[in-house]
Design a protein around this motif. Structure first.
Motif, PDB file in Angstrom:
ATOM      1  N   ALA A 174      -4.152   9.390  -0.094  1.00 19.42           N
ATOM      2  CA  ALA A 174      -4.612   8.793  -1.355  1.00 19.42           C
ATOM      3  C   ALA A 174      -5.965   9.352  -1.755  1.00 19.42           C
ATOM      4  O   ALA A 174      -6.210   9.619  -2.938  1.00 19.42           O
ATOM      5  CB  ALA A 174      -4.688   7.272  -1.218  1.00 19.42           C
ATOM      6  N   LYS A 232       0.836  -1.193   0.000  1.00 19.47           N
ATOM      7  CA  LYS A 232       0.000   0.000   0.000  1.00 19.47           C
ATOM      8  C   LYS A 232       0.877   1.251   0.000  1.00 19.47           C
ATOM      9  O   LYS A 232       0.645   2.180  -0.761  1.00 19.47           O
ATOM     10  CB  LYS A 232      -0.918  -0.030   1.214  1.00 19.47           C
ATOM     11  N   MET A 276       1.413   4.019  -3.101  1.00 18.04           N
ATOM     12  CA  MET A 276       1.221   5.448  -2.835  1.00 18.04           C
ATOM     13  C   MET A 276       2.437   6.246  -3.270  1.00 18.04           C
ATOM     14  O   MET A 276       2.318   7.283  -3.924  1.00 18.04           O
ATOM     15  CB  MET A 276       0.990   5.682  -1.334  1.00 18.04           C
ATOM     16  N   ALA A 289      -7.107   4.580  -1.321  1.00 13.83           N
ATOM     17  CA  ALA A 289      -8.190   5.533  -1.069  1.00 13.83           C
ATOM     18  C   ALA A 289      -9.419   4.816  -0.538  1.00 13.83           C
ATOM     19  O   ALA A 289     -10.097   5.310   0.374  1.00 13.83           O
ATOM     20  CB  ALA A 289      -8.531   6.304  -2.341  1.00 13.83           C
ATOM     21  N   GLU A 292       2.511   9.022  -6.241  1.00 13.75           N
ATOM     22  CA  GLU A 292       2.893  10.404  -5.972  1.00 13.75           C
ATOM     23  C   GLU A 292       4.103  10.811  -6.795  1.00 13.75           C
ATOM     24  O   GLU A 292       4.181  11.931  -7.294  1.00 13.75           O
ATOM     25  CB  GLU A 292       3.159  10.591  -4.479  1.00 13.75           C
ATOM     26  N   LEU A 304      -3.665   4.652  -6.800  1.00 12.62           N
ATOM     27  CA  LEU A 304      -4.241   5.342  -5.643  1.00 12.62           C
ATOM     28  C   LEU A 304      -5.604   4.794  -5.245  1.00 12.62           C
ATOM     29  O   LEU A 304      -6.072   5.039  -4.133  1.00 12.62           O
ATOM     30  CB  LEU A 304      -4.371   6.833  -5.939  1.00 12.62           C
TER      31      LEU A 304
END
Length: 107
Positions: free
Chosen positions: A62, A21, A25, A55, A29, A51
Motif C-alpha cells: 500500500a 484491510k 487493498m 499504508a 489495486e 490505500l
C-alpha cells in the motif's frame, strides 16, 4: 420449537478485523490496474483513499502504490513529498517497485 445457538466465538471476530484491510487493498489495486478505470482521476482518488489506511498501518504494498500515485498524479509539492516518503519506506522494506520508482525520481 426454539433452538439455542452458541454465541459466536471470539476467533470469528478476529478474522473479520483483518479482512477489510486486504479487501480495500485488492479493490484499490484492481481499480488502478484496470485499463479503462485506471485512467480516470476520480477512480485514482478513490483508490488513494482506499490505500491510505493500510499504508499508515505499514503495509508495504500500500505504501508503494500510494507513493507512486501521489508522485505521479498530485500537482502540489506537499503531496509529492509525502509520496516520496511513502516510497522510501516501502523501498527500505524491500519493495522493488518502490526502489525503481525512487531511482527514476531521484536521478
Amino acid at each position: 420449537m426454539k433452538f439455542r445457538t452458541p454465541p459466536p466465538s471470539s476467533s470469528a471476530k478476529s478474522s473479520t478485523v483483518a479482512s477489510p484491510k486486504r479487501f480495500s487493498m485488492r479493490v484499490a489495486e484492481w481499480l488502478l490496474d484496470s485499463p479503462r478505470l485506471g485512467e480516470n482521476s476520480n477512480v485514482k482518488h478513490i483508490a488513494g483513499r482506499l490505500l491510505k489506511q493500510p499504508a499508515r498501518e505499514g503495509v508495504v504494498a500500500a505504501q508503494s502504490r500510494l507513493g507512486q500515485l501521489m508522485c505521479r498524479e498530485c500537482g502540489n509539492a506537499r503531496d509529492r513529498r509525502i509520496g516520496q516518503d511513502l516510497l522510501r519506506q516501502a523501498a527500505r522494506a524491500g519493495d522493488l517497485r518502490a526502489q525503481q520508482e525512487l531511482g527514476l525520481i531521484e536521478d
